[in-house]
Write an enzyme that holds these catalytic residues in place. Structure first.
Site, PDB file in Angstrom:
ATOM      1  CG  ASP A   1      -2.124   0.962   1.048  1.00  0.00           C
ATOM      2  OD1 ASP A   1      -2.329   1.469  -0.067  1.00  0.00           O
ATOM      3  OD2 ASP A   1      -2.830   1.218   2.036  1.00  0.00           O
TER       4      ASP A   1
ATOM      5  CB  ALA B   1      -2.674   8.885   3.746  1.00  0.00           C
TER       6      ALA B   1
END
Lengths: 354, 354
Positions: free
Chosen positions: A254, A288
């Site tokens: 990610d 994030a």
């Protein structure tokens, strides 16, 4: 190409010493033989969820950027790379796919669209402005280049999306979802068997509503995990490993554009992200994405769980590839693709072979 | 006494047809024989956590009340009964133990003290006024009549309490606790292996702090469960069963004085409790024990999990008794106590044998 006196780690046959021969990109001979090994030979890693690396961002990458990205990822042993978009308007997504389609590197295995068919309540670091239901609104190019779509089962049009995805052999991965246990069960019964960055941006476990997290543990979903010690605690990784087994875990990074760069402010799908202390966060404090390197995730998993190398080859490559239906990949066996990582005993990369 | 042509359910040897002979309260002969069975013979149930039944409350029961309670409980198949106190001052607890000590019925197996050594933050329906740390402040009679103490590992004096409990063969069961995963791990390593009404009044699971609930699932704790479909959802029961197995579950009622009576207002340790729609609640809405009958809990577990009868005999009797170190109990085998429930195929009680 010949690898002699290596510790061969195959996700099915396990660990054994010997030699491996390859020709024209395929494994032609695997010989089991008692010997003293110097290096570990594992199937090349697969990162099925990564937004960027070293200044390159999937949303703005030109064809040459995708190629550079693939090269950078090799340093971490990644031989199957799935650049991942964030929720965006469809024109923008089309542009990304077009650029990706013109990039030329064998490790660029397909795109992963994270959103926009997700739940605003679990937007995380996805821009809520672009989050929407499915209404056959995807650009045509999706059919050829997208391998994974992260979506929430409770969004409007989900059933249609599943039909669409099945038709074009695209994997639906549940993520950014507030689905209840029952909704997750229904999705599982519809054949959905993958969850994105478990259990981040899912409904938590309660003893009167098990939520998406409980469903992820209960049903045989394959679950992505970001093993950076931040998205989940090391204990939680051990917990999932104990309950679901290595068979059902898929390591991902990610990672965002800032990965491999200095601390500072970056852009993620139009949202400002600050990177500091190994964490990437929105102004609100919401995580994030990560700045995790794939190899570090692999090492963390190994350290947290004390799993076998055989299991490590499952979570780092085999599970992801089998789950996506990618043939002849992720194993060290005659006839399979000759993509490897060569590691020393400290799990440091000596070489990546593509 | 002779039971012929029954389906014998033993928690270790499993299910088989045949006959069972008893003499002087002990099983003298178990004969395996092919036959058509009419009734199921299971070990008598053990309820290790129950505050009251049909107007009787452990906190105010006189010796004759305890005896009537034991009789009532037989209707539900309970042949090992552990009346359970709530947090209270030590004078009051002493009075309860004295009354209990004068009661005379073989199924009165010992007392369970729920509190007062628990965490106020997780008081649930325990009166916070009486919650305190351990400081060798228990009445002397505890040593002879108390078999279980529910306590929170994070309270002051916990280590001393564990020493005290070990000395007098009292089981510590973790409950009403806000302990973190690490604190639970530490307790488990100290030899604590039991959790009270899991996961009610424990710290929930979060993916960066697994809490007491996560620890209960991760480590081999034996966990009490109130299978009324209210304290946890049926899905949660299935979830625990799948993860921990029948070996680690102990069914309890946590029933209060109102159980078997009409809806209305009742008293629980000085707190007002309203019973309605099968739920007992404080004014705040907090669940305050249950109005569950043991047999209903057994049937619910069977229905929720679709477990085997062998497993059902574990969760309803064997696990609790073995965990408490009660010898020769909870099995249908020569030399064991002749305490049984005789059930028809719908799991309705035909007879309870004490």
């Amino acid at each position: 190409m010949l690898f002699e006196n290596v510790l061969i780690v195959d996700p099915v046959d396990g660990e054994f010493t010997g030699s491996v021969e390859c020709e024209n990109g395929l494994i032609t001979n695997v010989k089991k033989r008692s010997c003293t090994w110097k290096y570990i030979l594992m199937p090349g890693f697969a990162d099925t969820h990564t937004h960027g690396l070293k200044g390159i961002d999937a949303m703005s990458a030109l064809p040459a950027d995708f190629e550079r990205w693939a090269d950078f990822a090799l340093e971490d042993g990644v031989t199957y790379l799935f650049p991942t978009t964030v929720s965006s308007d469809f024109k923008m997504l089309e542009k990304v796919i077009k650029n990706f389609s013109k990039a030329n590197c064998p490790s660029l295995a397909g795109l992963h669209l994270e959103g926009p068919f997700i739940n605003k309540e679990k937007a995380g670091a996805q821009n809520p402005e672009y989050i929407c239901g499915f209404n056959h609104n995807l650009p045509d190019l999706v059919k050829d280049y997208v391998k994974i779509i992260t979506a929430a089962p409770e969004i409007s049009g989900f059933r249609e999306l599943v039909k669409f995805a099945k038709k074009y052999n695209i994997k639906i991965s549940i993520g950014h979802s507030n689905a209840t246990f029952s909704e997750m069960k229904l999705a599982f019964e519809m054949g959905i068997d993958r969850i994105t960055h478990f259990p981040n941006a899912l409904r938590g476990i309660h003893h009167r509503e098990l939520g998406g997290t409980g469903a992820g543990l209960f049903f045989d979903f394959k679950v992505e995990m970001i093993c950076d010690g931040i998205h989940t605690s090391p204990d939680f990784v051990k917990f999932v490993y104990k309950i679901k087994g290595a068979e059902n875990i898929i390591l991902v990074t990610d990672s965002i554009v800032a990965t491999g760069l200095n601390n500072g402010k970056y852009n993620l799908g139009g949202l400002e992200v600050t990177v500091k202390d190994g964490m990437a966060k929105l102004k609100t404090g919401t995580l994030a994405g990560s700045v995790l390197r794939f190899l570090d995730g692999v090492r963390n998993f190994y350290k947290y769980t004390k799993c076998s190398l055989k299991e490590l080859s499952k979570v780092s490559s085999y599970n992801a590839l089998v789950n996506l239906g990618i043939k002849n990949a992720g194993r060290i066996k005659e006839g399979f693709l000759a993509r490897f990582v060569l590691l020393n005993e400290n799990l440091e990369i000596v070489d990546t072979v593509l």
